[in-house]
Design a protein around this motif. Structure first.
Motif, short mmCIF file in Angstrom:
data_model
loop_
_atom_site.label_atom_id
_atom_site.label_comp_id
_atom_site.label_asym_id
_atom_site.label_seq_id
_atom_site.Cartn_x
_atom_site.Cartn_y
_atom_site.Cartn_z
N PHE A 236 0.83 -1.20 0.00
CA PHE A 236 0.00 0.00 0.00
C PHE A 236 0.87 1.26 0.00
CE2 PHE A 236 -1.87 3.51 2.34
CZ PHE A 236 -3.04 3.71 1.65
N LEU A 237 1.90 1.27 0.84
CA LEU A 237 2.75 2.45 0.96
C LEU A 237 3.51 2.74 -0.33
CD1 LEU A 237 4.10 1.73 4.54
CD2 LEU A 237 2.77 3.74 3.89
N ARG A 238 3.98 1.70 -1.01
CA ARG A 238 4.68 1.90 -2.27
C ARG A 238 3.74 2.48 -3.32
NH1 ARG A 238 7.16 -3.30 -4.33
NH2 ARG A 238 8.05 -1.86 -5.88
N GLY A 239 2.50 2.02 -3.34
CA GLY A 239 1.52 2.58 -4.28
C GLY A 239 1.20 4.03 -3.97
N TYR A 240 1.07 4.33 -2.68
CA TYR A 240 0.78 5.71 -2.26
C TYR A 240 1.92 6.65 -2.67
CZ TYR A 240 -0.42 9.57 0.92
OH TYR A 240 -0.73 10.79 1.45
N LEU A 241 3.15 6.22 -2.43
CA LEU A 241 4.31 7.05 -2.78
C LEU A 241 4.42 7.25 -4.29
CD1 LEU A 241 6.89 5.51 -0.30
CD2 LEU A 241 6.15 7.90 -0.32
N ALA A 242 4.14 6.19 -5.05
CA ALA A 242 4.23 6.30 -6.51
C ALA A 242 3.21 7.29 -7.05
CB ALA A 242 4.03 4.93 -7.14
N SER A 243 1.98 7.25 -6.51
CA SER A 243 0.94 8.16 -7.00
C SER A 243 1.27 9.61 -6.67
CB SER A 243 -0.43 7.78 -6.41
OG SER A 243 -0.43 7.96 -5.00
N HIS A 244 1.83 9.86 -5.48
CA HIS A 244 2.17 11.23 -5.09
C HIS A 244 3.42 11.74 -5.81
CE1 HIS A 244 -0.92 10.82 -2.09
NE2 HIS A 244 -0.74 12.07 -1.73
N ALA A 245 4.32 10.83 -6.19
CA ALA A 245 5.50 11.24 -6.95
C ALA A 245 5.09 11.81 -8.31
CB ALA A 245 6.44 10.06 -7.14
N ARG A 246 4.05 11.23 -8.91
CA ARG A 246 3.59 11.73 -10.21
C ARG A 246 2.99 13.13 -10.09
NH1 ARG A 246 2.22 6.18 -10.76
NH2 ARG A 246 0.12 6.52 -9.93
N LEU A 247 2.46 13.46 -8.90
CA LEU A 247 1.84 14.77 -8.71
C LEU A 247 2.85 15.85 -8.35
CD1 LEU A 247 -1.25 13.64 -6.59
CD2 LEU A 247 -1.21 14.18 -9.04
N GLY A 248 4.08 15.46 -7.97
CA GLY A 248 5.04 16.44 -7.45
C GLY A 248 5.82 17.20 -8.50
N GLY A 249 5.70 16.82 -9.77
CA GLY A 249 6.49 17.46 -10.81
C GLY A 249 6.17 18.92 -11.02
N GLY A 250 4.92 19.32 -10.78
CA GLY A 250 4.53 20.72 -10.98
C GLY A 250 5.28 21.67 -10.08
N THR A 251 5.41 21.32 -8.81
CA THR A 251 6.14 22.17 -7.86
C THR A 251 7.60 22.28 -8.26
OG1 THR A 251 4.68 21.51 -6.05
CG2 THR A 251 6.81 22.45 -5.45
N LEU A 252 8.18 21.17 -8.68
CA LEU A 252 9.58 21.18 -9.08
C LEU A 252 9.81 22.09 -10.29
CD1 LEU A 252 12.45 20.11 -8.78
CD2 LEU A 252 11.77 18.10 -10.14
#
Length: 311
Positions: free
Chosen positions: A281-297
């Motif tokens: 579950f945690l790996r899936g959660y981290l993967a989904s949030h990693a895809r959302l973080g590109g905008g801030t970067l």
């Protein structure tokens, strides 16, 4: 009334002292000053790592090591650390790094997720297992810093620095460059670092974790160089540059933490059936949030790109 003197149970982790280079310094003297600053930070955190297994002390010792190795890279065109000492530095990094990775997972990444969610028993089990692993690796790090091998490494580094051990292996042209004023040398380093950083940032959109990692390393090296040489330039130029680099590095660091967390969670669940649901579950959660973080970067990158390196 209780008037007993109370001492803290853990030491205060020591950050790098402010570094003041003078424009009158030559390259060799500036190198010695920078290296001494890095060694002081490393040595100041020994007690916290050995005696208390303190998370922040270990982090600051690693920062000192990264700064020291970055400084060696900046000056490697004019002087070189003996290979035997480079290998010993690699050994020390290998003993401290794993503990820090698990500290971040157990003390930052997982608590951030479980706070945002209603953590069930499966997630709590993962968090406890990660914390146990961090504790075990802190013992490894503490034993390394307490060892004769570590003391020998620090002693040899200090002698090499104080006795200018690089001189015996230098070409005449390198000796001439060591006598240059540090200002011209620093400007060349900062410009080269910035060009490398800009090149790696051009393909930021859609970058994979490995490309972001390379960009993070470039941002870190550029920031260390700007901080090392900051006293040589107007503060109104240096401060916004370093601040923008720090914001960029922090965001890239968070994304790298997620990538490292995925690797550690896979290790944690290997052969442990009771942890597979929680880690999955945690790996899936981290993967989904990693895809959302590109905008801030990308926003942080756009703020940095117009800035010029001090020089």
């Amino acid at each position: 009334m209780d008037t007993a003197v109370r001492f803290p149970t853990t030491p205060k982790a020591i950050r790098a002292r402010a570094l003041k280079l003078s424009a009158r310094m030559n390259v060799e003297k500036a190198f010695q000053t920078i290296m001494r600053n890095c060694l002081d930070q490393i040595e100041a955190n020994e007690n916290g790592v050995i005696k208390y297994h303190d998370v922040e002390s270990l982090h600051q010792m690693r920062v000192g090591l990264r700064r020291l190795r970055s400084a060696l890279g900046m000056f490697d065109e004019v002087l070189s650390l003996p290979m035997a000492l480079r290998q010993e530095l690699d050994w020390l990094v290998s003993r401290l790094g794993p503990a820090r990775d698990w500290d971040v997972l157990a003390g930052s990444t997982l608590p951030r997720i479980t706070t945002a969610l209603d953590a069930d028993a499966a997630l709590v089990r993962v968090q406890h297992a990660a914390a146990d692993q961090a504790v075990a690796l802190h013992a490894v790090a503490g034993a390394a810093v307490a060892s004769e091998r570590y003391q020998s490494l620090i002693g040899r580094l200090e002698r090499w620095l104080d006795e200018r051990g690089w001189r015996a292996m230098q070409l005449p042209a390198d000796k001439v460059r060591l006598k240059m004023r540090i200002g011209d040398f620093a400007s060349g380093i900062l410009e080269k670092d910035q060009q490398r950083l800009l090149k790696r940032g051009r393909k930021l959109k859609g970058a994979d974790p490995e490309a972001r990692h390379r960009l993070r390393i470039a941002a870190k090296k550029t920031r260390y160089a700007a901080e090392f040489f900051a006293a040589l330039y107007p503060q109104k130029t240096v401060r916004p540059y370093v601040k923008a680099l720090a914001s960029l590095q922090d965001e890239l660091g968070l994304m790298n933490d997620a990538s490292v967390a995925d690797r550690l969670l896979r290790q944690l669940s290997d052969g442990k059936e009771e942890l597979k649901d929680g880690t999955g579950f945690l790996r899936g959660y981290l993967a989904s949030h990693a895809r959302l973080g590109g905008g801030t970067l990308r926003k942080l990158w756009k703020r940095f790109v117009p800035l010029r390196a001090p020089g």
